[in-house]
Scaffold this active site. Sequence first.
Site, PDB file in Angstrom:
ATOM      1  N   ASP A 100     -10.391   1.929  -3.339  1.00 60.83           N
ATOM      2  CA  ASP A 100     -11.203   2.190  -1.740  1.00 60.83           C
ATOM      3  C   ASP A 100     -12.519   1.563  -2.086  1.00 60.83           C
ATOM      4  OD1 ASP A 100      -8.855   1.879  -0.486  1.00 60.83           O
ATOM      5  OD2 ASP A 100      -8.716   3.524   0.404  1.00 60.83           O
TER       6      ASP A 100
ATOM      7  N   ASP B   2       0.352  -1.206  -0.115  1.00 66.05           N
ATOM      8  CA  ASP B   2       0.248   0.408   0.356  1.00 66.05           C
ATOM      9  C   ASP B   2       0.970   0.849   0.294  1.00 66.05           C
ATOM     10  OD1 ASP B   2      -2.102   1.759   0.088  1.00 66.05           O
ATOM     11  OD2 ASP B   2      -3.022   0.339   2.170  1.00 66.05           O
TER      12      ASP B   2
HETATM   13  C1  DGJ Z   1      -5.801   1.739   1.695  1.00 66.86           C
HETATM   14  C2  DGJ Z   1      -6.307   0.895   0.636  1.00 66.86           C
HETATM   15  O1  DGJ Z   1      -6.594   0.821   0.006  1.00 66.86           O
HETATM   16  C3  DGJ Z   1      -7.328   0.184   1.802  1.00 66.86           C
HETATM   17  O2  DGJ Z   1      -7.553  -0.688   1.259  1.00 66.86           O
HETATM   18  C4  DGJ Z   1      -6.857  -0.802   3.132  1.00 66.86           C
HETATM   19  O3  DGJ Z   1      -6.129  -1.884   3.110  1.00 66.86           O
HETATM   20  C5  DGJ Z   1      -6.088   0.644   4.339  1.00 66.86           C
HETATM   21  N1  DGJ Z   1      -5.193   1.237   3.163  1.00 66.86           N
HETATM   22  C6  DGJ Z   1      -5.326   0.219   5.603  1.00 66.86           C
HETATM   23  O4  DGJ Z   1      -4.709   1.270   5.888  1.00 66.86           O
END
Ligand code: DGJ
Length: 741
Positions: free
Chosen positions: A548, A478
């Site tokens: 997200d 991430d």
């Molecule tokens: C952003 C990601 O896109 C989410 O799916 C998740 O992993 C969060 N970060 C966790 O902090």
Amino acid sequence: MPILYDEKTKQFHLQAGSSSYLFEIDKDAYLAHRYYGGRLSQPTIAQPFVNVARSFSPNPDPSDDHFSLDTLPQEYPVYGTSDFRLPALEAKFADGSTLIELRYQRHRIFPGKPALRGLPATYIEEASEATTLEVDLEDALKGLVVTLCYTAFTNHAVIARSVFVANHGTERIMLRCVHSAAMDLPDAEYDLIHLPGAHVRERELVRVPLDRSVHQMESRRGASSHQQNPFMALVRKNTTEEFGEAIGVSLVYSGNFQMTADVDQYDNTRVLAGINPFDFEWILEPGEGFQTPEALFVYSKEGLGGLSREFHRLIRTRLVRGKYRDQKRPVLINNWEATYFQFDQQTLLELGKSAKELGIELFVLDDGWFGHRDDDRSSLGDWTVDLQKLPDGLPSLVHAINDQGLRFGIWVEPEMISPDSELYRAHPDWCLHVPFRNQSLSRHQLVLDFSREEVCDAILHQLAKLLQSAPIRYVKWDMNRHISEVGSVGWPAYRQREVAHRYMLGLYRVLEQLTVMFPDILFESCSGGGGRFDPGMLYYMPQVWTSDNTDAISRLSIQFGTSLVYPAITMGSHVSAVPNHQVGRVTSIETRGFVAMMGNLGYELDARKLSEEERGKVQSQVNLYHEIQHIVLFGDLYRLRPPYHHRDAAWMYVSENKEEAFVTYVKILAVPNPPMERLPLQGLDAKKRYQVTLIGDEVNRFVSIATSEMEINGDELMQWGLLIPYLHGDFLACAWSLKAK
Ligand code: DGJ
């Protein structure tokens, strides 16, 4: 050889799949663009380019007042020598001057495709798959040598371009702008398509007519970003999904980029693609060189659909690498939306158990397992397990999950550092920053200085230790903030504007080493969802968390936009709980399932909370997905109805041999007393007869006249179409599976 050179006309003819790209050497010095379009049968263009004397366009050759670089369609325009349009290359020399005069020196044509040092790029597996042309241009006064590299793929309508700039002189040269490619098209009768967006709203397709101005798509955020994607297309006014000319340009880069369509006074369109010159400089000492990222040019006469399918085939087979390139991906469950930071071993095992019962194959432990991370305020940089949450340690959890019959995956955010972390306390200067300046936090975190080798090595070491500690089979990588206050204490003052690109080079090195070290791990790239959904990341990590936003209806436009360039096998798409956490919408589990099946299916919910009925439906979904997964991941996509009018959406995948297909239809908003509608399919074999099975509990079988099982000819399916069954309500969906008899 798909690249020809004609001595007489001095024309280069690059033949790539169904496309041709021609340019020539004018006046033994300048590279003039001649043609980009459908494949030409003759080696050269017979009609010469006619230079016309134009007022206010200076003439570098005093004996020829018809010739000006300001009006010549060029291959790699530079600043300062009679072309007033945007340059591909700008530099500053030791004497303070900024003029560049490039002249053709020599060229080489050879089979194959060289790799780019330190940068991601498309590749070949056999020399016969591509031919490469390198053209050296030189500014003799300053010893600046620019090598333009063109690779024509034999079986793809794709030209890959990049540039290497070398300082053969005796003095330092400062590069201010080095685009990967430029191309001057002879008219401006195009619409521009690009993919702007925002967090949870990525890649919204925008189509605007070109006018006589500069159209620029760019990122200045240190990542390719949610806000723009390193892609643009120029399509003819009458180009549709199915028909018409389309030129797509994609940059294999994950940092600050710039894509430009600049229409000049004579309606010529200059296309530029490369690293964003914003906050960029690169110092070339004598003997040094600079390699640009690769730009991909794709041509299609078969509309946007054809353009996408060219991109998909290329990205899927000749950009993505590693063991998972040609493999089906596991159906996963991710605990993020189920627990966020609040979990313990017991909860995770309960989630795992109920997921396994649903047929899910991989369990992903998301954020919150390390340091003392109970929220997003701490611990990034400390990649050791939080023993408060997981007292038996990570290996014990991984084994327990494995014992449940699930593979194990883990979330990391290695480029970041929390001020509240052991790493920060030990190395406060390891973040990107400018001494004595404020450091803006974003999601309470700073960005590690990946332009520095020792920082990259330390993170690599921590990650290697983590991934060796247990049988981890998947990593979600991430990146949850963009880069502000760019500066590095690891580099001297005069190299500070190199830092953003050096960060990318450091990141790419870490990714290369890690993926080589752990070839069995499936890596998924993520940046707050799809903030770095670009070809650069795909070279290292074969899939990306698309957004997200897990709401099925929002996902339609996000996934349609994404699919313009990126194939289904690169898209992570999950079924989440309702009301949806991002938009509050309630959609049925069927609709969520069908939409998530547009890519790599996963679940992002508390499986323990599903009702018995929902559990049954999820089980059938997973089973169905296993039956059609190979069509979705390795087949061809046809976008039948875009979701942009909030009415409905439909798309289909067809297997390469046209034996199988899977069609999905989503009714977005219900229409009262609706007309009877047909959905003409695409991409089938007109001569084949298909067994068509309608799937979906939401079809109102009393009102609908569509039958569940029928044998229908391919031509009928493509000409007459499928009758869309009646779906009573908003946000409902159904699908058809097609099998040739
Ligand atoms: C952003 C990601 O896109 C989410 O799916 C998740 O992993 C969060 N970060 C966790 O902090």
